[in-house]
Scaffold this motif. Sequence first.
Motif, PDB file in Angstrom:
ATOM      1  N   GLN A 164       0.832  -1.200   0.000  1.00  0.00           N
ATOM      2  CA  GLN A 164       0.000   0.000   0.000  1.00  0.00           C
ATOM      3  C   GLN A 164       0.867   1.251   0.000  1.00  0.00           C
ATOM      4  O   GLN A 164       1.971   1.263   0.529  1.00  0.00           O
ATOM      5  CB  GLN A 164      -0.908   0.003   1.228  1.00  0.00           C
ATOM      6  N   GLU A 165       0.279   2.301  -0.579  1.00  0.00           N
ATOM      7  CA  GLU A 165       1.081   3.508  -0.752  1.00  0.00           C
ATOM      8  C   GLU A 165       1.485   4.152   0.562  1.00  0.00           C
ATOM      9  O   GLU A 165       2.483   4.849   0.627  1.00  0.00           O
ATOM     10  CB  GLU A 165       0.314   4.510  -1.619  1.00  0.00           C
ATOM     11  N   PHE A 166       0.731   3.923   1.636  1.00  0.00           N
ATOM     12  CA  PHE A 166       1.114   4.625   2.869  1.00  0.00           C
ATOM     13  C   PHE A 166       2.440   4.112   3.413  1.00  0.00           C
ATOM     14  O   PHE A 166       3.148   4.850   4.107  1.00  0.00           O
ATOM     15  CB  PHE A 166      -0.012   4.617   3.916  1.00  0.00           C
TER      16      PHE A 166
ATOM     17  N   ASN B 108      -1.899  -2.145  11.768  1.00  0.00           N
ATOM     18  CA  ASN B 108      -2.893  -2.491  10.755  1.00  0.00           C
ATOM     19  C   ASN B 108      -3.130  -3.986  10.651  1.00  0.00           C
ATOM     20  O   ASN B 108      -4.082  -4.420  10.020  1.00  0.00           O
ATOM     21  CB  ASN B 108      -2.476  -1.931   9.393  1.00  0.00           C
TER      22      ASN B 108
ATOM     23  N   LYS C 178      13.239   1.040   8.724  1.00  0.00           N
ATOM     24  CA  LYS C 178      12.424  -0.164   8.508  1.00  0.00           C
ATOM     25  C   LYS C 178      11.697  -0.575   9.775  1.00  0.00           C
ATOM     26  O   LYS C 178      10.533  -0.934   9.760  1.00  0.00           O
ATOM     27  CB  LYS C 178      13.322  -1.316   8.055  1.00  0.00           C
TER      28      LYS C 178
ATOM     29  N   ILE D 145       8.337   5.428   3.835  1.00  0.00           N
ATOM     30  CA  ILE D 145       9.745   5.343   3.411  1.00  0.00           C
ATOM     31  C   ILE D 145      10.212   6.705   2.925  1.00  0.00           C
ATOM     32  O   ILE D 145      11.298   7.164   3.261  1.00  0.00           O
ATOM     33  CB  ILE D 145       9.922   4.301   2.284  1.00  0.00           C
ATOM     34  N   SER D 146       9.366   7.376   2.150  1.00  0.00           N
ATOM     35  CA  SER D 146       9.814   8.645   1.572  1.00  0.00           C
ATOM     36  C   SER D 146       9.892   9.740   2.619  1.00  0.00           C
ATOM     37  O   SER D 146      10.577  10.735   2.430  1.00  0.00           O
ATOM     38  CB  SER D 146       8.935   9.053   0.382  1.00  0.00           C
ATOM     39  N   ILE D 147       9.208   9.548   3.746  1.00  0.00           N
ATOM     40  CA  ILE D 147       9.389  10.483   4.857  1.00  0.00           C
ATOM     41  C   ILE D 147      10.758  10.277   5.480  1.00  0.00           C
ATOM     42  O   ILE D 147      11.369  11.199   5.997  1.00  0.00           O
ATOM     43  CB  ILE D 147       8.280  10.271   5.915  1.00  0.00           C
ATOM     44  N   GLY D 148      11.269   9.038   5.394  1.00  0.00           N
ATOM     45  CA  GLY D 148      12.581   8.750   5.946  1.00  0.00           C
ATOM     46  C   GLY D 148      12.548   7.852   7.171  1.00  0.00           C
ATOM     47  O   GLY D 148      13.544   7.731   7.871  1.00  0.00           O
ATOM     48  N   LEU D 149      11.411   7.225   7.439  1.00  0.00           N
ATOM     49  CA  LEU D 149      11.336   6.318   8.591  1.00  0.00           C
ATOM     50  C   LEU D 149      12.234   5.109   8.361  1.00  0.00           C
ATOM     51  O   LEU D 149      12.387   4.642   7.237  1.00  0.00           O
ATOM     52  CB  LEU D 149       9.904   5.815   8.776  1.00  0.00           C
TER      53      LEU D 149
ATOM     54  N   ARG E   6       5.170   1.124  13.567  1.00  0.00           N
ATOM     55  CA  ARG E   6       4.147   2.168  13.595  1.00  0.00           C
ATOM     56  C   ARG E   6       3.081   2.009  12.506  1.00  0.00           C
ATOM     57  O   ARG E   6       1.955   2.438  12.667  1.00  0.00           O
ATOM     58  CB  ARG E   6       4.798   3.542  13.446  1.00  0.00           C
ATOM     59  N   HIS E   7       3.465   1.428  11.374  1.00  0.00           N
ATOM     60  CA  HIS E   7       2.513   1.388  10.268  1.00  0.00           C
ATOM     61  C   HIS E   7       1.983  -0.005   9.980  1.00  0.00           C
ATOM     62  O   HIS E   7       0.831  -0.156   9.608  1.00  0.00           O
ATOM     63  CB  HIS E   7       3.155   1.969   9.004  1.00  0.00           C
TER      64      HIS E   7
ATOM     65  N   GLU F 297       4.944   3.207   1.364  1.00  0.00           N
ATOM     66  CA  GLU F 297       5.902   3.921   0.524  1.00  0.00           C
ATOM     67  C   GLU F 297       6.042   5.372   0.999  1.00  0.00           C
ATOM     68  O   GLU F 297       7.132   5.929   1.019  1.00  0.00           O
ATOM     69  CB  GLU F 297       5.435   3.884  -0.933  1.00  0.00           C
ATOM     70  N   ALA F 298       4.905   5.956   1.396  1.00  0.00           N
ATOM     71  CA  ALA F 298       4.946   7.321   1.917  1.00  0.00           C
ATOM     72  C   ALA F 298       5.821   7.374   3.165  1.00  0.00           C
ATOM     73  O   ALA F 298       6.591   8.319   3.354  1.00  0.00           O
ATOM     74  CB  ALA F 298       3.531   7.798   2.229  1.00  0.00           C
TER      75      ALA F 298
END
Lengths: 527, 311
Positions: free
Chosen positions: B200-202, B224, B213, B207-211, B219-220, B204-205
Amino acid sequence: MTALLEVKNLTTYFHTRNGVVKAVDDVSFTVKSGETLAIVGESGSGKSVSCYSMLGLIPSPPGRIEAGEAWFDGRDLLKASQAELRQIRGSKIAMIFQDPMTSLNPYLTVGEQLIEPLIFHHKLSRAEAAEKARSLLQEVGIRDPEKTYHAWPHEFSGGMRQRVMIAMALIAEPKLLIADEPTTALDVTIQKQILELVKEIQQHRDIGVIFISHDLAVVKDLADQVVVMKTGRVVERGDAPSIFNCPDHDYTKKLLAAIPAGSKASAHDTAQMSHPLLSVNNLVTTFADRHSGDRFKAVDDISFELQRGEILGLVGESGSGKSTLGRSVLKLAQSDSGSIVFDGEEIQDLTAKAMRPYRRRMQMIFQDPYASLNPRMTIYDTLAEPLVLHDLAKGPQLNKAVLELMDDVGLARAYVRKYPHEFSGGQRQRIAIGRAIATKPELVIADEPVSALDVTIQKQILELILHLVDKHHLSMLFISHDLAVVRVLCDRVMVMKQGRVVESGLMESVWSSPQHDYTEALLKAAP
Amino acid sequence: MSEMLNSTSEAQGSTSSQSGRVDSINEYEKGTSLWSDAWLRLKKNPLALTGLGFLVFIALACLCTPWIAPYGYEEQNLLLGASPPSPQHWLGTDTFGRDLLTRILYGGRVSLMVGLIATSVALLIGVTWGAIAGFVGGKVDAVMMRLVDIIYALPFMIFIVLLMVVFGRNLWLLFFAIGAVEWLTMARIVRGQVQSLKEQEFVEAAISIGLSKWAIIRRHLIPNALGPVIVYTTLTIPSVMLLEAFLSFLGLGIQPPQSSWGLLISYGVESMEEYPWLLIYPGLTLTLTLFALNFLGDGLRDALDVRASKD
């Protein structure tokens, strides 16, 4: 000519826990044979519900048809039993749905799915049914019906699947075809082909068509009659030319105005600046084919530069590699060779860990606002996460920063403790944009940020993006399949096909005199 | 406006005491309201609250057994023998004349402990293992999941007997051994969930924030994947309780005169026709506990699903 379908005062309510929702409120329309009626409105306007309720397809409860008549073929559909309706749905009225990807059974060949109703409803033999299925595939413009008949759904693109869906709809020779946003999930060039196909079939078979869409531009060449709906009510009706040329109602005018048109007001030539923010050279990204193991080049030797404060458009169809290029630049996809220079630093070879400090300075906005937000995080948490991670705000400042972000993207501050599912698509995209600009990045890559939205919402989001780019001096790579949308935003544009850039230049010169055949095809396909 | 700011800082203040961690992301987790929201929703579910109340009652009763039990658990009265419920022995006595109520309470200590500890072990290992395998994917995933397959393939009895031979008979070892087997299914469930979630894109979002692994998993992904995990946990607890009874019955678990619910039930089955109360009361206790667990589990799952209505 007599009316094929006559809907009078149809009223459908949804009785939910939070009160009664008047989904369809006193709606009347008629469809004649050989005529196309377009029902246009935003999502939630009741355009689909009105068609679904006369076919007995609304979930009930909570839905209930409160009043009205729907005369078709000498009887009132609203008074018909479920068994009668099932008979009518299978034979006289057929439907095409929005998402061709999910409406075919992946475990049956196309042929099997086509002949199923013929064998069960029409009692044809297998051979007769197969013969008929092949001729139908030919009719919907599939070049090699024999091969298609034995193929599996996953072997087809979205456009081909929609053709198969149309063939399935036609199989019982319906008198009325209901198409519910059949092209919304498709590329512009494919959309054009499907629209032409629907028109051709309608004329050739002399049937009635109800075409449901959120986009007035799409139905322009197709519709004979247009009904405009808003919040369950018909706000305007008339024949197509009069609706398009002299709309009466403000809402119709608003819908027409939302069709992307015109170019960016302050187009300034930024190409000559010396220090680009981003410079990509000979980038190649490949993927392994899952079955054969061969690698194909999704991004094939692409070079470009992005200046500070510039919005660069990137246009192409699905499968052209435009999203992969965007993801490669942000290193969300690993590229094979080439260089990515961001603000003078080479980032192509950085490890995931070494990349992290750069993440603050480059962000992404995704296409699907339903998938790009974590459903279990409140808006506050979603917006605060990047701020906390990069140590940009703490405690009271964090609250302040998050609330200012809400202001920035035009959401009421009171919404901050809600979860994504409580918002509409447009509002979610605002949240996603807020997250992307939270760290005050220099580069934002927007991957089809408005493709999943209604036209009126699309317009608002485009305006928001323009405003934010200006306010925060962002540089943006704006990816879209729609040249008209790109024209509203961008100074320069690149056109991509099969992993390569086939044309690039200033937006206005590409728009007025495209050099490449493919660009010309894209321009022509725009509704 | 200011009202809302206040409520925000209040919410932070009330939860900050729970997490004493210091690095930046945890610092900020004070604002996370998933769990406090879940508690608010759970409070509105009477069935789940009843379940929770019953579990607390049983747990307290078992905890305080040495002080409240009317007799000792091995106190025999051979003259009395098996007697039906009476004012002296509320739930009757067994063939040795031991008080059944006392034995159920003492048995509960073992059964609840097995349920709690073995399931916690299974949860901890299973969720972590599955989430890492699912998220990292590729070779790591292959190696991790083949290991799971290998342990799956080991005959359970041989595994337990081996452990007993090497380490000797030990109650804690029993808990650990059961947990070490039960985590396998949990790992598979979580891996499957995470595999579909990570597309899911969230993610990827994130990752792009910089979190990192690990932060993405924690957290994500895990929040879920909680729904199926909770449901499977409520299924795991009864199954480890019964597993303990089975092992004890074979002589590998706890030994008489100690007891557990599972053991009491299996003895009750043997004398069902002459002394039905020896089956009925332990059986009833276990059944009610499992009901309570299931109600609580369902309630928790709904409470953690933020998409469920919030009114």
